[in-house]
Motif scaffolding. Structure first.
Motif, short mmCIF file in Angstrom:
data_model
loop_
_atom_site.label_atom_id
_atom_site.label_comp_id
_atom_site.label_asym_id
_atom_site.label_seq_id
_atom_site.Cartn_x
_atom_site.Cartn_y
_atom_site.Cartn_z
N LEU A 72 0.83 -1.20 0.00
CA LEU A 72 0.00 0.00 0.00
C LEU A 72 0.87 1.26 0.00
N ILE A 73 1.90 1.27 0.82
CA ILE A 73 2.81 2.42 0.86
C ILE A 73 3.46 2.64 -0.50
N ALA A 74 3.93 1.57 -1.12
CA ALA A 74 4.56 1.68 -2.43
C ALA A 74 3.58 2.22 -3.47
N GLU A 75 2.33 1.73 -3.39
CA GLU A 75 1.30 2.19 -4.32
C GLU A 75 1.03 3.69 -4.14
N ARG A 76 0.92 4.12 -2.90
CA ARG A 76 0.66 5.54 -2.62
C ARG A 76 1.82 6.42 -3.08
N ARG A 77 3.05 5.94 -2.87
CA ARG A 77 4.23 6.70 -3.31
C ARG A 77 4.25 6.83 -4.83
N GLU A 79 1.65 6.77 -6.81
CA GLU A 79 0.59 7.72 -7.16
C GLU A 79 1.02 9.16 -6.92
N ALA A 80 1.69 9.40 -5.79
CA ALA A 80 2.18 10.76 -5.47
C ALA A 80 3.21 11.21 -6.49
N ALA A 81 4.11 10.30 -6.89
CA ALA A 81 5.14 10.64 -7.87
C ALA A 81 4.50 10.96 -9.21
N ALA A 82 3.49 10.20 -9.59
CA ALA A 82 2.79 10.44 -10.86
C ALA A 82 2.10 11.80 -10.84
N ALA A 84 2.96 14.37 -8.98
CA ALA A 84 4.00 15.40 -8.98
C ALA A 84 4.53 15.62 -10.38
N GLY A 85 4.60 14.53 -11.17
CA GLY A 85 5.06 14.65 -12.57
C GLY A 85 4.06 15.38 -13.44
N ASP A 86 2.77 15.33 -13.08
CA ASP A 86 1.72 16.00 -13.84
C ASP A 86 1.69 17.50 -13.56
N ALA A 87 2.24 17.89 -12.41
CA ALA A 87 2.15 19.30 -11.98
C ALA A 87 3.08 20.19 -12.73
#
Length: 87
Positions: A72-77, A79-82, A84-87
Motif C-alpha cells: 500500500l505504501i509503495a502504491e501511494r508513493r 501515485e504521489a510521484a505520478a 508530482a510529474g503532472d504538476a
C-alpha cells in the motif's frame, strides 16, 4: 419472525441485550467480546475469530511474505510521484 430471529430493544446508552436463546445457540459467554459492523442497514455482531477467518479467506491469493502495508505504501508513493510529474 422466523424461529431464529428475536426482537431486541436498544436501551440506555445504546445497549442491546442478546436474547438468552441466541446466546445459548451461539455459545456466547458473559464477557465475550464481539466485533460490530454496519452492513447496509444492518448491524452485524461477530466473534473476532470469524472476522479473522473471513479476512484470511479474502486475501489468501496474496503470497506469503508479502506485506500488504508495504504494498500500500509503495502504491501511494507511486501515485504521489505520478501526480508530482503532472504538476
Amino acid at each position: 419472525m422466523a424461529s431464529n430471529e428475536n426482537e431486541v430493544r436498544v436501551g440506555a446508552q445504546g445497549r442491546v441485550v442478546i436474547p438468552a436463546a441466541l446466546r445459548k445457540a451461539l455459545k456466547l459467554k458473559p464477557g465475550e467480546r464481539l466485533v460490530a459492523r454496519k452492513v447496509g442497514e444492518s448491524l452485524v455482531l461477530e466473534r473476532r475469530e470469524a472476522v479473522e477467518r473471513r479476512l484470511r479467506e479474502r486475501f489468501k491469493h496474496i503470497p506469503k511474505g508479502v506485506s500488504l502495508a508495504d504494498e500500500l505504501i509503495a502504491e501511494r508513493r507511486a501515485e504521489a510521484a505520478a501526480e508530482a510529474g503532472d504538476a
